[in-house]
Write an enzyme that holds these catalytic residues in place. Structure first.
Site, PDB file in Angstrom:
ATOM      1  CB  CYS A  44       7.267 -24.042  14.083  1.00 47.48           C
ATOM      2  SG  CYS A  44       8.031 -25.610  14.521  1.00 47.48           S
ATOM      3  CB  CYS A  49       6.279 -27.398  16.809  1.00 52.55           C
ATOM      4  SG  CYS A  49       5.435 -26.693  15.411  1.00 52.55           S
ATOM      5  CE  LYS A  52       3.774 -29.610  20.865  1.00 53.56           C
ATOM      6  NZ  LYS A  52       2.847 -29.372  19.772  1.00 53.56           N
ATOM      7  CE1 TYR A 179      -2.502 -31.993  15.235  1.00 54.26           C
ATOM      8  CE2 TYR A 179      -4.552 -30.993  14.488  1.00 54.26           C
ATOM      9  CZ  TYR A 179      -3.492 -31.856  14.279  1.00 54.26           C
ATOM     10  OH  TYR A 179      -3.423 -32.585  13.129  1.00 54.26           O
ATOM     11  CD  GLU A 183      -0.072 -30.678  20.763  1.00 53.46           C
ATOM     12  OE1 GLU A 183       0.246 -31.498  19.917  1.00 53.46           O
ATOM     13  OE2 GLU A 183       0.267 -29.475  20.688  1.00 53.46           O
ATOM     14  CG  HIS A 439       9.660 -59.695  21.539  1.00 51.42           C
ATOM     15  ND1 HIS A 439       8.356 -59.304  21.756  1.00 51.42           N
ATOM     16  CD2 HIS A 439      10.003 -60.480  22.591  1.00 51.42           C
ATOM     17  CE1 HIS A 439       7.929 -59.842  22.883  1.00 51.42           C
ATOM     18  NE2 HIS A 439       8.901 -60.551  23.407  1.00 51.42           N
ATOM     19  CD  GLU A 444       6.792 -57.151  19.823  1.00 51.09           C
ATOM     20  OE1 GLU A 444       7.056 -58.213  19.247  1.00 51.09           O
ATOM     21  OE2 GLU A 444       7.110 -56.926  21.017  1.00 51.09           O
TER      22      GLU A 444
HETATM   23  P1  NDP Z   1      -7.968 -27.166  15.956  1.00 57.42           P
HETATM   24  O1  NDP Z   1      -8.476 -26.874  14.619  1.00 57.42           O
HETATM   25  O2  NDP Z   1      -7.155 -28.362  16.201  1.00 57.42           O
HETATM   26  O3  NDP Z   1      -9.219 -27.245  16.952  1.00 57.42           O
HETATM   27  C1  NDP Z   1     -10.078 -26.168  17.120  1.00 57.42           C
HETATM   28  C2  NDP Z   1     -11.076 -26.506  18.189  1.00 57.42           C
HETATM   29  O4  NDP Z   1     -11.802 -25.339  18.501  1.00 57.42           O
HETATM   30  C3  NDP Z   1     -12.087 -27.557  17.753  1.00 57.42           C
HETATM   31  O5  NDP Z   1     -12.375 -28.371  18.853  1.00 57.42           O
HETATM   32  C4  NDP Z   1     -13.282 -26.737  17.305  1.00 57.42           C
HETATM   33  O6  NDP Z   1     -14.512 -27.341  17.590  1.00 57.42           O
HETATM   34  C5  NDP Z   1     -13.163 -25.502  18.188  1.00 57.42           C
HETATM   35  N1  NDP Z   1     -13.595 -24.276  17.504  1.00 57.42           N
HETATM   36  C6  NDP Z   1     -13.315 -23.912  16.240  1.00 57.42           C
HETATM   37  N2  NDP Z   1     -13.839 -22.723  15.971  1.00 57.42           N
HETATM   38  C7  NDP Z   1     -14.494 -22.318  17.081  1.00 57.42           C
HETATM   39  C8  NDP Z   1     -15.267 -21.178  17.414  1.00 57.42           C
HETATM   40  N3  NDP Z   1     -15.484 -20.225  16.534  1.00 57.42           N
HETATM   41  N4  NDP Z   1     -15.777 -21.102  18.666  1.00 57.42           N
HETATM   42  C9  NDP Z   1     -15.574 -22.085  19.559  1.00 57.42           C
HETATM   43  N5  NDP Z   1     -14.862 -23.197  19.295  1.00 57.42           N
HETATM   44  C10 NDP Z   1     -14.332 -23.304  18.058  1.00 57.42           C
HETATM   45  O7  NDP Z   1      -7.248 -25.816  16.417  1.00 57.42           O
HETATM   46  P2  NDP Z   1      -6.081 -25.494  17.467  1.00 57.42           P
HETATM   47  O8  NDP Z   1      -6.291 -24.084  17.850  1.00 57.42           O
HETATM   48  O9  NDP Z   1      -6.005 -26.523  18.526  1.00 57.42           O
HETATM   49  O10 NDP Z   1      -4.780 -25.602  16.569  1.00 57.42           O
HETATM   50  C11 NDP Z   1      -4.677 -24.844  15.360  1.00 57.42           C
HETATM   51  C12 NDP Z   1      -3.930 -25.611  14.312  1.00 57.42           C
HETATM   52  O11 NDP Z   1      -2.557 -25.619  14.626  1.00 57.42           O
HETATM   53  C13 NDP Z   1      -4.330 -27.071  14.197  1.00 57.42           C
HETATM   54  O12 NDP Z   1      -5.391 -27.265  13.304  1.00 57.42           O
HETATM   55  C14 NDP Z   1      -3.067 -27.716  13.707  1.00 57.42           C
HETATM   56  O13 NDP Z   1      -3.085 -27.723  12.312  1.00 57.42           O
HETATM   57  C15 NDP Z   1      -1.971 -26.828  14.239  1.00 57.42           C
HETATM   58  N6  NDP Z   1      -1.310 -27.457  15.390  1.00 57.42           N
HETATM   59  C16 NDP Z   1      -0.658 -28.636  15.200  1.00 57.42           C
HETATM   60  C17 NDP Z   1      -0.035 -29.264  16.247  1.00 57.42           C
HETATM   61  C18 NDP Z   1       0.657 -30.550  16.023  1.00 57.42           C
HETATM   62  O14 NDP Z   1       0.971 -30.864  14.868  1.00 57.42           O
HETATM   63  N7  NDP Z   1       0.902 -31.360  17.050  1.00 57.42           N
HETATM   64  C19 NDP Z   1      -0.031 -28.693  17.598  1.00 57.42           C
HETATM   65  C20 NDP Z   1      -0.766 -27.464  17.690  1.00 57.42           C
HETATM   66  C21 NDP Z   1      -1.374 -26.882  16.613  1.00 57.42           C
HETATM   67  P3  NDP Z   1     -15.155 -28.574  16.823  1.00 57.42           P
HETATM   68  O15 NDP Z   1     -14.158 -29.116  15.860  1.00 57.42           O
HETATM   69  O16 NDP Z   1     -15.489 -29.537  17.890  1.00 57.42           O
HETATM   70  O17 NDP Z   1     -16.362 -28.024  16.161  1.00 57.42           O
END
Ligand code: NDP
Length: 450
Positions: A44, A49, A52, A179, A183, A439, A444
């Protein structure tokens, strides 16, 4: 506490969960040590976080400077210096890392800046060879980016490297639709890079409400971000000039200057001696724990992303706090409530959500009411920016209780934090209706749903 051990608690990993647990345990009088192989603060603070969000702020000036003209400001030639932002962000990361270290020091927590491994039921061996013992062990080693296996995968970067780029890529491919992909797509796009998102499915941000996801997709496309669906890596080839030739399923080969993979994160459980200690792992390699974050080995606990429950910093912090208070505090043990956790995606514009999506609510409750506000924020109207916000409230028709709120629009994470209290507290639509609006605000809309 037991003097036969060197420490009452040994924590492996000084990220959000590990630092909180260590400091709270120490405040309860425990003798605590923590081992961190990289930098105190964890994902983080160091490469997640916090930096970022700073990049998101930096990126948004691209639009703000443009919009300023409609508010009467004359803006001269504008340019963006990536190195300046990158270095300012890293300077603050280092400052925060220092503060985290200080907090541990103030609580008399011993910090070992090296890798640690379990070598016996209560024994930990540090990379430098030192062996210590502890009554309780906490694994808080987090997770790391998952990089799919394909020819040329060594040429891609992850979010870890994105913070340190020498220069911005002219064309970047971001794999994943979650995510991190959304982002960073927003960030790079605002900086003027040509961004393409490629996801394996036809969905972005699985788990978020469908209307909100669709709105982000539409706005992102209008901003110039390209999307490829059902696209998985076949190969990435580095060419003589350093550019990358990428072959994705169903697509013609295409050239990019950088490829970033954001396809989920995997728990860091390798090389920790967990197997030898008898700690059970799940299918994804995550540490299996009970509601009190206890593993199948009585004195070994785990919190945060390494347990793959809810991969969010504030959840890891709560788990660390609950563990430390339960094991070392005077009160009764208690478990973290993982229900109704609000979350946000810091895309451009951001998304925020709490509770059930419309789809989930229909499936689980059946009879629901959905309220929606689809509006152009005042600032966007003046700026001539055709970008609409969408707020949705999902209500259980049986008792008027709000079971979900979903938003996309400027500042929605800031607004959601307060709204989430109401949803968590079980308030009703009538409670919101009874509240007078402030407002003019965007928020709101939450008390004006018809
Ligand atoms: P996410 O789980 O958000 O998304 C992963 C993406 O990658 C999905 O679109 C998924 O596809 C795809 N995917 C998953 N496995 C594979 C694979 N084996 N091959 C190809 N594509 C794949 O992961 P992130 O990496 O973006 O983030 C990790 C975690 O970190 C998040 O789950 C979140 O909990 C945390 N995070 C939180 C943030 C926040 O609170 N703002 C910011 C950044 C990270 P599909 O689902 O379409 O099948």
């Amino acid at each position: 506490m037991a003097d036969e051990y060197d420490f009452d608690l040994f924590t492996i990993g000084a990220g959000s969960g590990g630092v909180r647990a260590s400091r709270v345990a120490a405040a309860h009088g425990a003798r605590v040590a923590v081992a961190e192989e990289y930098r105190v603060g964890g994902t983080c603070v160091i490469r997640g976080c916090v930096p970022k969000k700073m990049l998101v702020y930096g990126a948004h000036f691209a639009e703000d400077l443009e919009d300023a003209k409609s508010f009467g400001w004359t803006i001269g030639a504008k340019s963006f210096d990536w190195a300046a932002l990158r270095d300012h962000v890293q300077k603050d990361v280092t400052r925060l890392e220092g503060l985290y270290g200080q907090t541990l020091g103030n609580h008399k927590v011993t910090i070992f800046e090296e890798r640690a491994q379990l070598t016996g039921p209560h024994e930990i061996t540090l990379a430098g060879g030192k062996v210590v013992t502890a009554k309780y062990i906490l694994i808080a080693t987090g997770a790391r980016p998952h990089v799919p296996d394909f020819p040329g995968s060594e040429h891609v970067i992850t979010s870890n490297e994105a913070f340190h780029l020498e220069e911005l890529p002219r064309r970047i491919l971001i794999a994943g639709g979650g995510y991190i992909a959304n982002e960073f797509a927003g960030i790079f796009n605002e900086f003027g890079c040509k961004v393409t998102i490629a996801n394996r499915s036809d969905t972005i941000l699985r788990g978020y409400d469908a209307s909100v996801r669709d709105r982000l997709l539409q706005i992102s496309m209008v901003k110039g971000i390209s999307f490829l669906f059902h696209a998985e890596f076949e190969s990435v080839e580095k060419q003589a000039d350093g550019t990358l030739m990428v072959k994705l399923t169903g697509q013609e080969p295409c050239e990019y200057d950088a490829v970033m993979v954001a396809t989920g994160r995997v728990p860091n459980t390798e090389g920790l001696g967990l197997e030898a200690a008898g700690v059970a792992l799940g299918k994804k390699g995550e540490i299996v724990v009970d509601a009190f974050s206890r593993t199948n080995v009585e004195h070994i606990y785990a919190v945060g992303d390494v347990t793959d429950r809810v991969q969010l910093t504030p959840v890891a912090i709560r788990e660390g706090q609950a563990f430390a208070e339960s094991v070392f505090g005077p009160g009764e043990p208690y478990a973290v409530d993982h229900s109704c956790v609000p979350s946000a995606v810091f895309s451009h514009p951001p998304i925020a959500a709490v509770g059930m999506t419309e789809g989930e609510a229909r499936n689980t409750l059946g009879n629901i009411k959905v309220y929606q506000a689809d509006f152009r924020p005042m600032k966007n109207v003046v700026a001539g920016r055709n970008e609409r916000s969408l707020y949705k409230m999902i209500v259980d028709a049986a008792n008027d209780r709000i079971v979900g709120i979903h938003m996309i629009g400027p500042d929605s994470p800031e607004i959601m934090q307060a709204a989430a209290i109401a949803v968590k507290a079980g308030l009703t639509k009538a409670d919101f209706d009874a509240t007078v609006a402030i407002h003019p605000t965007m928020a709101e809309e939450l008390v004006l749903f018809k």
